[in-house]
Design a protein around this motif. Structure first.
Motif, short mmCIF file in Angstrom:
data_model
loop_
_atom_site.label_atom_id
_atom_site.label_comp_id
_atom_site.label_asym_id
_atom_site.label_seq_id
_atom_site.Cartn_x
_atom_site.Cartn_y
_atom_site.Cartn_z
N THR A 53 0.84 -1.20 0.00
CA THR A 53 0.00 0.00 0.00
C THR A 53 0.87 1.25 0.00
O THR A 53 0.63 2.19 -0.77
N ALA A 54 1.90 1.25 0.85
CA ALA A 54 2.81 2.40 0.92
C ALA A 54 3.50 2.62 -0.42
O ALA A 54 3.63 3.75 -0.90
N TRP A 55 3.91 1.51 -1.06
CA TRP A 55 4.57 1.57 -2.37
C TRP A 55 3.63 2.22 -3.39
O TRP A 55 4.02 3.11 -4.14
N GLN A 56 2.37 1.75 -3.40
CA GLN A 56 1.37 2.26 -4.35
C GLN A 56 1.16 3.76 -4.15
O GLN A 56 1.10 4.53 -5.11
N VAL A 57 1.07 4.19 -2.88
CA VAL A 57 0.87 5.61 -2.56
C VAL A 57 2.06 6.44 -3.05
O VAL A 57 1.89 7.50 -3.66
N LEU A 58 3.29 5.94 -2.82
CA LEU A 58 4.49 6.66 -3.25
C LEU A 58 4.53 6.79 -4.78
O LEU A 58 4.85 7.86 -5.31
N LEU A 59 4.17 5.72 -5.48
CA LEU A 59 4.14 5.77 -6.95
C LEU A 59 3.11 6.80 -7.42
O LEU A 59 3.38 7.58 -8.33
N ASP A 60 1.94 6.77 -6.79
CA ASP A 60 0.88 7.72 -7.17
C ASP A 60 1.31 9.15 -6.89
O ASP A 60 1.05 10.05 -7.70
N ALA A 66 4.77 14.76 -10.78
CA ALA A 66 5.53 14.87 -12.03
C ALA A 66 5.07 16.08 -12.84
O ALA A 66 5.86 16.69 -13.56
N GLY A 67 3.80 16.44 -12.73
CA GLY A 67 3.28 17.57 -13.48
C GLY A 67 3.63 18.92 -12.87
O GLY A 67 3.42 19.95 -13.49
N ARG A 68 4.16 18.89 -11.64
CA ARG A 68 4.37 20.12 -10.91
C ARG A 68 5.82 20.36 -10.51
O ARG A 68 6.36 21.44 -10.69
N ASP A 69 6.43 19.32 -9.91
CA ASP A 69 7.78 19.48 -9.35
C ASP A 69 8.55 18.18 -9.58
O ASP A 69 8.35 17.21 -8.87
N TYR A 70 9.41 18.21 -10.60
CA TYR A 70 10.10 16.98 -10.97
C TYR A 70 11.02 16.44 -9.90
O TYR A 70 11.17 15.23 -9.75
N GLN A 71 11.66 17.33 -9.12
CA GLN A 71 12.56 16.85 -8.07
C GLN A 71 11.76 16.10 -7.00
O GLN A 71 12.17 15.03 -6.56
N GLN A 72 10.62 16.66 -6.63
CA GLN A 72 9.76 16.03 -5.62
C GLN A 72 9.25 14.69 -6.14
O GLN A 72 9.25 13.70 -5.41
N ALA A 73 8.87 14.66 -7.40
CA ALA A 73 8.40 13.40 -8.01
C ALA A 73 9.50 12.35 -7.93
O ALA A 73 9.27 11.20 -7.56
N GLY A 74 10.73 12.77 -8.26
CA GLY A 74 11.87 11.85 -8.23
C GLY A 74 12.11 11.29 -6.85
O GLY A 74 12.46 10.10 -6.69
N GLU A 75 11.91 12.12 -5.83
CA GLU A 75 12.09 11.68 -4.44
C GLU A 75 11.07 10.60 -4.09
O GLU A 75 11.41 9.58 -3.49
N TYR A 76 9.82 10.80 -4.50
CA TYR A 76 8.79 9.78 -4.24
C TYR A 76 9.13 8.48 -4.98
O TYR A 76 8.96 7.38 -4.45
N HIS A 81 11.01 2.91 -5.05
CA HIS A 81 11.99 1.94 -5.53
C HIS A 81 12.58 1.15 -4.37
O HIS A 81 12.70 -0.07 -4.43
N GLN A 82 12.91 1.85 -3.28
CA GLN A 82 13.44 1.17 -2.08
C GLN A 82 12.42 0.18 -1.54
O GLN A 82 12.76 -0.95 -1.21
N LEU A 83 11.16 0.61 -1.46
CA LEU A 83 10.10 -0.26 -0.95
C LEU A 83 9.88 -1.46 -1.86
O LEU A 83 9.71 -2.58 -1.40
N ALA A 84 9.88 -1.20 -3.16
CA ALA A 84 9.60 -2.27 -4.14
C ALA A 84 10.62 -3.40 -4.01
O ALA A 84 10.29 -4.56 -4.25
N GLN A 85 11.84 -3.06 -3.62
CA GLN A 85 12.87 -4.10 -3.48
C GLN A 85 12.59 -5.00 -2.28
O GLN A 85 13.06 -6.12 -2.22
N ALA A 86 11.78 -4.50 -1.32
CA ALA A 86 11.43 -5.30 -0.14
C ALA A 86 10.15 -6.09 -0.36
O ALA A 86 9.78 -6.92 0.46
#
Length: 170
Positions: A53-60, A66-76, A81-86
């Motif tokens: 669920t946390a992974w899905q929220v971060l992706l969303d 992505a439409g507003r602040d690319y750096q912030q999008a990249g951070e999410y 990515h870290q969560l997906a590996q777990a």
């Protein structure tokens, strides 16, 4: 000074024979152990569900930002990515790699984009996830085209289209 002594009758406990006890104890121990294993299994499943669920929220969130602040999008996306590996599901990791790849492409980093999309493709192919393969081939087509390699881009688009047709005819 005259004392009366009340003698209480001894409580009647069934006498347990040592041999009978020796059989009882392991059975209880085994039962408790089985319960613990089951609880741990449920706990693990719950943790995986919460992580997913946390992974899905971060992706969303990444997608929305992505439409507003690319750096912030990249951070999410980095956190996703870290969560997906777990997570247990390789598809989750592959979807994340595709999002990160697309993020790089939108930042005009086609070479990094290709690296992430290729990793995603490998995961989807290994797990036999054909919709994932088709989606990734489509993203690769775009990344190759924007990197200036129109022929390879077109080749990936054709492969994606063939796969998409295959699903629609099923």
């Amino acid at each position: 000074g005259h004392h009366r002594v009340f003698e209480e009758p001894a409580p009647e406990f069934p006498i347990a024979h040592p041999r009978h006890l020796a059989l009882e104890v392991p059975r209880v121990v085994v039962h408790v152990h089985e319960q613990r294993v089951e609880e741990r299994h449920h706990q693990h499943a719950r943790q995986q569900e919460e992580l997913h669920t946390a992974w899905q929220v971060l992706l969303d969130l990444g997608f929305l930002w992505a439409g507003r602040d690319y750096q912030q999008a990249g951070e999410y996306y980095r956190q996703a990515h870290q969560l997906a590996q777990a997570l247990a599901d390789p598809a989750d990791l592959a979807h994340t790699l595709n999002r990160i790849g697309n993020w790089h492409l939108n930042l005009d980093h086609p070479v990094q984009a290709l690296t992430y999309h290729r990793q995603a493709l490998e995961i989807f192919e290994q797990s036999g996830n054909l919709p994932g393969v088709a989606e990734t081939l489509d993203l690769l087509g775009m990344a190759y085209s924007l990197s200036g390699d129109m022929l390879t881009g077109a080749d990936h688009y054709h492969r994606a289209i063939a796969l998409f047709r295959q699903f629609n005819n099923q």
